[in-house]
Write a protein that holds these residues in place. Sequence first.
Motif, short mmCIF file in Angstrom:
data_model
loop_
_atom_site.label_atom_id
_atom_site.label_comp_id
_atom_site.label_asym_id
_atom_site.label_seq_id
_atom_site.Cartn_x
_atom_site.Cartn_y
_atom_site.Cartn_z
N LEU A 114 0.84 -1.19 0.00
CA LEU A 114 0.00 0.00 0.00
C LEU A 114 0.88 1.25 0.00
CD1 LEU A 114 -2.96 0.99 0.18
CD2 LEU A 114 -2.66 1.05 2.64
N GLY A 115 1.94 1.22 0.81
CA GLY A 115 2.89 2.34 0.82
C GLY A 115 3.56 2.55 -0.52
N VAL A 116 3.90 1.44 -1.20
CA VAL A 116 4.51 1.55 -2.53
C VAL A 116 3.56 2.24 -3.50
CG1 VAL A 116 5.29 0.21 -4.53
CG2 VAL A 116 6.07 -0.41 -2.25
N ARG A 117 2.32 1.82 -3.48
CA ARG A 117 1.33 2.41 -4.39
C ARG A 117 1.07 3.89 -4.05
NH1 ARG A 117 -0.24 3.69 -8.92
NH2 ARG A 117 -2.47 3.85 -9.27
N ILE A 118 0.99 4.18 -2.77
CA ILE A 118 0.78 5.57 -2.35
C ILE A 118 1.96 6.44 -2.77
CG2 ILE A 118 0.57 7.09 -0.34
CD1 ILE A 118 -1.05 4.83 1.00
N PHE A 119 3.18 5.91 -2.65
CA PHE A 119 4.36 6.66 -3.06
C PHE A 119 4.35 6.92 -4.56
CE2 PHE A 119 8.81 7.67 -3.77
CZ PHE A 119 9.06 8.53 -2.71
N ALA A 147 2.89 7.65 2.64
CA ALA A 147 3.58 6.44 2.19
C ALA A 147 4.68 6.04 3.16
CB ALA A 147 4.16 6.65 0.79
N VAL A 148 5.47 6.99 3.61
CA VAL A 148 6.56 6.69 4.55
C VAL A 148 6.00 6.16 5.87
CG1 VAL A 148 8.40 7.75 5.92
CG2 VAL A 148 8.20 8.27 3.49
N MET A 149 4.93 6.75 6.35
CA MET A 149 4.33 6.27 7.59
C MET A 149 3.69 4.89 7.40
SD MET A 149 4.85 8.21 10.18
CE MET A 149 6.48 8.50 9.59
N SER A 150 3.21 4.60 6.20
CA SER A 150 2.70 3.25 5.92
C SER A 150 3.84 2.24 5.96
CB SER A 150 2.01 3.22 4.55
OG SER A 150 0.89 4.06 4.54
N ALA A 152 6.61 2.61 7.71
CA ALA A 152 6.99 2.50 9.13
C ALA A 152 6.02 1.59 9.86
CB ALA A 152 7.02 3.88 9.78
N THR A 153 4.75 1.70 9.54
CA THR A 153 3.75 0.82 10.15
C THR A 153 4.00 -0.63 9.76
OG1 THR A 153 2.14 2.61 10.14
CG2 THR A 153 1.27 0.39 10.37
N ALA A 154 4.34 -0.86 8.50
CA ALA A 154 4.64 -2.22 8.04
C ALA A 154 5.84 -2.80 8.79
CB ALA A 154 4.90 -2.23 6.54
N ALA A 155 6.89 -1.99 8.94
CA ALA A 155 8.09 -2.47 9.64
C ALA A 155 7.79 -2.76 11.11
CB ALA A 155 9.20 -1.43 9.52
N LEU A 156 7.03 -1.88 11.73
CA LEU A 156 6.71 -2.11 13.14
C LEU A 156 5.71 -3.24 13.31
CD1 LEU A 156 6.67 1.54 14.48
CD2 LEU A 156 8.33 -0.25 14.96
N MET A 157 4.86 -3.48 12.33
CA MET A 157 3.92 -4.60 12.42
C MET A 157 4.65 -5.93 12.40
SD MET A 157 0.70 -5.27 12.73
CE MET A 157 0.71 -6.83 13.55
N ILE A 158 5.63 -6.08 11.52
CA ILE A 158 6.34 -7.36 11.46
C ILE A 158 7.22 -7.53 12.69
CG2 ILE A 158 8.32 -6.62 10.06
CD1 ILE A 158 6.40 -9.93 9.72
N THR A 159 7.85 -6.45 13.15
CA THR A 159 8.65 -6.57 14.38
C THR A 159 7.77 -6.79 15.59
OG1 THR A 159 8.74 -4.17 14.61
CG2 THR A 159 10.60 -5.22 13.52
N TYR A 160 6.57 -6.20 15.59
CA TYR A 160 5.61 -6.46 16.65
C TYR A 160 5.26 -7.95 16.70
CZ TYR A 160 1.06 -6.85 18.94
OH TYR A 160 0.03 -7.25 19.73
N GLY A 161 5.00 -8.51 15.53
CA GLY A 161 4.65 -9.93 15.47
C GLY A 161 5.77 -10.80 15.98
N ILE A 162 6.98 -10.53 15.55
CA ILE A 162 8.12 -11.34 16.00
C ILE A 162 8.38 -11.14 17.49
CG2 ILE A 162 10.62 -11.63 15.75
CD1 ILE A 162 10.21 -10.93 12.76
#
Length: 171
Positions: A114-119, A147-150, A152-162
């Motif tokens: 989604l961030g890629v498309r928004i960018f 897009a950048v915040m999306s 950041a959310t993606a990165a924190l979501m995967i680290t949150y999961g792990i």
Amino acid sequence: MAFSAWLTAHYEEKGPVRWLAFALELVAAVTLFLLMFLTCADVVGRYFFGNSVDGTTELTEIGIAILVFAEMPVITWRGGHVVVDILDKMWGSVALKVLGLLSAFLMSSAMYFLGVRIFELAERSLRRDEITELLEIPVGYIVQYIAVMSWATAALMITYGIYHQIIQNRD
């Protein structure tokens, strides 16, 4: 009380995520304050001076975008999203961890793409020199921020999961 002691007392996060959460919440708080000030100035101007603040609607829309997307990574890391746990009592802890990791991966992947498309849309907006109607603010920069915040959310979501599913919840 030193600032770092205050930060430690009020933020549960560890390491750089604590500072990221503070910085993003500071951006959101300042934006919210400015929106409140803008609304008050607009109302006072409209009712007492017969003239509202020009561009209030545009600035409010931009402010809400900044506010929402500044808080999204923080809420994601804290696990503040709505979770339906109807089947949790019927599944084992290993299955719940696998499902938690799978959902974190799927959500972070969705936010990344989604961030890629928004960018891409932001780049197109900048190429076309799209601006807001009244104040002529370039729209592309706001969309790039989203897009950048999306991402950041993606990165924190995967680290949150792990972090929460594997490291923090060890049996």
